[in-house]
Enzyme design. Structure first.
Site, PDB file in Angstrom:
ATOM      1  CG  HIS A 290      38.603  91.134  -4.073  1.00 12.30           C
ATOM      2  ND1 HIS A 290      38.338  91.341  -2.829  1.00 12.30           N
ATOM      3  CD2 HIS A 290      39.459  91.765  -4.708  1.00 12.30           C
ATOM      4  CE1 HIS A 290      39.073  92.619  -2.542  1.00 12.30           C
ATOM      5  NE2 HIS A 290      39.693  92.726  -3.560  1.00 12.30           N
ATOM      6  CG  HIS A 333      37.346  97.984   3.779  1.00 15.02           C
ATOM      7  ND1 HIS A 333      38.583  97.620   3.554  1.00 15.02           N
ATOM      8  CD2 HIS A 333      36.916  97.182   4.967  1.00 15.02           C
ATOM      9  CE1 HIS A 333      38.839  96.736   4.369  1.00 15.02           C
ATOM     10  NE2 HIS A 333      38.028  96.553   5.143  1.00 15.02           N
ATOM     11  CD  GLU A 339      37.918  95.109   8.843  1.00 19.72           C
ATOM     12  OE1 GLU A 339      39.266  94.911   8.574  1.00 19.72           O
ATOM     13  OE2 GLU A 339      37.188  94.929   8.071  1.00 19.72           O
ATOM     14  CE1 TYR A 348      45.316  90.936   3.861  1.00 19.49           C
ATOM     15  CE2 TYR A 348      45.964  92.999   4.472  1.00 19.49           C
ATOM     16  CZ  TYR A 348      45.212  92.006   4.067  1.00 19.49           C
ATOM     17  OH  TYR A 348      44.021  92.193   3.981  1.00 19.49           O
ATOM     18  CG  HIS A 363      42.398  98.565  10.382  1.00 18.29           C
ATOM     19  ND1 HIS A 363      42.893  97.303   9.619  1.00 18.29           N
ATOM     20  CD2 HIS A 363      43.373  99.659  10.342  1.00 18.29           C
ATOM     21  CE1 HIS A 363      44.075  97.907   9.373  1.00 18.29           C
ATOM     22  NE2 HIS A 363      44.544  98.846   9.767  1.00 18.29           N
ATOM     23  CG  HIS A 369      41.316  99.437   7.017  1.00 17.91           C
ATOM     24  ND1 HIS A 369      39.912  99.652   7.705  1.00 17.91           N
ATOM     25  CD2 HIS A 369      41.090  98.103   6.884  1.00 17.91           C
ATOM     26  CE1 HIS A 369      38.999  98.690   7.827  1.00 17.91           C
ATOM     27  NE2 HIS A 369      39.691  97.513   7.310  1.00 17.91           N
TER      28      HIS A 369
HETATM   29 FE   LIG Z   1      39.284  95.697   6.774  1.00  8.96          FE
END
Ligand SMILES: [Fe+2]
Length: 435
Positions: A290, A333, A339, A348, A363, A369
């Site tokens: 994705h 990542h 973020e 989520y 993050h 995370h």
């Molecule tokens: Fe992220």
């Protein structure tokens, strides 16, 4: 029919609008005639430098009952829990952070009193970065008005419905919608519900605009026509009012003997707007893997570095997931960009527990995370069928600048000190003998 239903809007992102609450109030063919109809005063409102490139220049001409200079002397007032970048009251840790929602107040609390700054970055004085506030209120702004010289304000309601009566007119917003009020525009907020709660991003940098589409073409993502702007509306009232102004990181107030929402007509492209997030045209993979979440960017404020945002407002809306042979939740990542996430409704997909509507997570730059242990197990073994993600709406304020939590965010009761535990159940699966 409710007041919300009765409001009308003009459409088109950043258009050069013109609107008048009284017929003939707008000058014809020029902005600044010797005398304006109805004996109104002319005032220019510039959200960008006079000399900003034409494609990004924003300004509006007001035709109003009194010019804005007719107000009393400012005095500093208590900042409450409102903070401004740079945050110096606490050391910024590299830790992954998460918070519960703030409480709905029980004491009478209007929008200004109900603001809590959770984090900020950049420098408001240098017009870079942003602040992230949470708001919760149960009272209207009676007899007082607000103006923020430090940045434009992006409202992301999570519950309840608000009326924003601005110099340009009236907008309503509820969960699932957003609104943006330009830097320095005066407004008053009233409730259409008993209480309201949400998120507010104060953008110190360049005004938000629509992201480029690249090879996607001439349509898609957030479409220009879905952005709604108010028609002119004014109040002609006198009394003992107060104008609260946020300026260079502090709150001030001055007395004002009339409503500053006295703009009878206006023309220009700097105006508040609203957008229904369900109108977002979601584009995603139809093969494998994705794309980066930047594909869900609704609005962006850029820095001088090409492609690097001061602020990206990104959503994770209801959508189909069809990727084949793919781990469908966000990958693990670490990212240059910082973020800050919130949740408007539902669940989520990377965090099924602990990240709740009205809550938030942070993050920061290079902080690792990704999915919690249970989500990884499920998503890496599930039979992949086309799946519709329903009743979910998360969002992210993403920025190139490290996001510093406030002392309240670090030490207040909403902080989830056990957040790190959501990854501790992740097991070593490596077996060098079995590919
Ligand atoms: Fe992220």
């Amino acid at each position: 029919m409710s007041v919300a239903d009765s409001l009308t809007y003009m459409t088109g992102f950043g258009n050069e609008f013109e609107t008048e609450a009284l017929s003939g109030a707008l000058p014809k063919g020029q902005f600044n005639p010797q005398r304006v109809n109805y004996d109104l005063y002319t005032e220019q409102f510039n959200s960008t430098a006079f000399t900003a490139p034409r494609s990004s220049n924003r300004r509006t001409w007001f035709y109003r009952i009194r010019p804005s200079a007719v107000q009393g002397e400012y005095q500093a007032i208590d900042n409450g829990l409102i903070r401004t970048a740079p945050i110096t009251e606490a050391v910024t840790p590299p830790s992954m952070l998460r918070w519960d929602p703030i409480d709905i107040p029980t004491q009478k609390t209007d929008f200004i009193d109900g603001l809590i700054t959770m984090a900020a970055n950049g420098n408001a004085n240098g017009q870079s970065g942003m602040a992230i506030h949470h708001y919760a209120l149960n009272a209207n702004m009676d007899n007082r008005y607000f103006c923020n010289a430090d940045g434009e304000m992006l409202f992301v309601p999570q519950q309840g419905e608000l009326l924003l009566f601005t110099e340009c007119g009236k907008l309503t917003i509820k969960a699932g919608e957003i609104a943006v009020v330009p830097r320095g525009m005066k407004f008053q907020i009233s409730l259409f519900s008993d209480t309201a709660r949400g998120y507010l991003c104060e953008n110190y940098g360049d005004p938000l605009h629509l992201p480029e589409r690249g090879p996607v073409g001439a349509n898609g993502y957030s479409n220009d026509r879905d952005f709604q702007y108010p028609v002119a509306a004014f109040e002609d009232i006198e009394g003992d009012f107060t104008l609260v102004t946020k300026f260079n990181g502090n709150l001030f107030q001055c007395p004002i003997g009339h409503s500053p929402l006295d703009v009878v007509a206006w023309t220009g492209n700097s105006a508040p707007y609203k957008y229904d997030l369900s109108r977002f045209n979601v584009i995603n993979t139809v093969s494998y893997d994705h794309p980066d979440p930047s594909i869900f960017t609704v609005l962006t404020s850029q820095t001088a570095t090409p492609g690097v945002a001061n602020l990206d407002f990104v959503i994770f809306p209801p959508r189909w997931m069809v990727a084949e042979n793919t781990f469908r939740p966000p990958w693990y990542h670490r990212n240059l960009m910082s973020e800050y996430m919130g949740l408007i409704e539902g669940v989520y997909d990377a965090k099924e527990h602990g990240f709740v509507p009205g809550g938030a997570s942070l993050h920061n730059c290079m902080s690792p995370h990704g999915p919690e242990a249970d989500v990884f197990e499920k998503a890496s073994t599930v039979d992949l069928q086309p799946q519709r993600y329903e009743n979910t709406l998360a969002f992210m304020f993403e920025s190139r600048f490290v996001i510093s939590p406030t002392a309240y965010a670090l030490h207040g009761k909403e902080r989830q000190h056990n957040y790190i535990e959501c990854w501790q159940k992740i097991q070593k699966k490596f077996n060098p003998k079995t590919p």
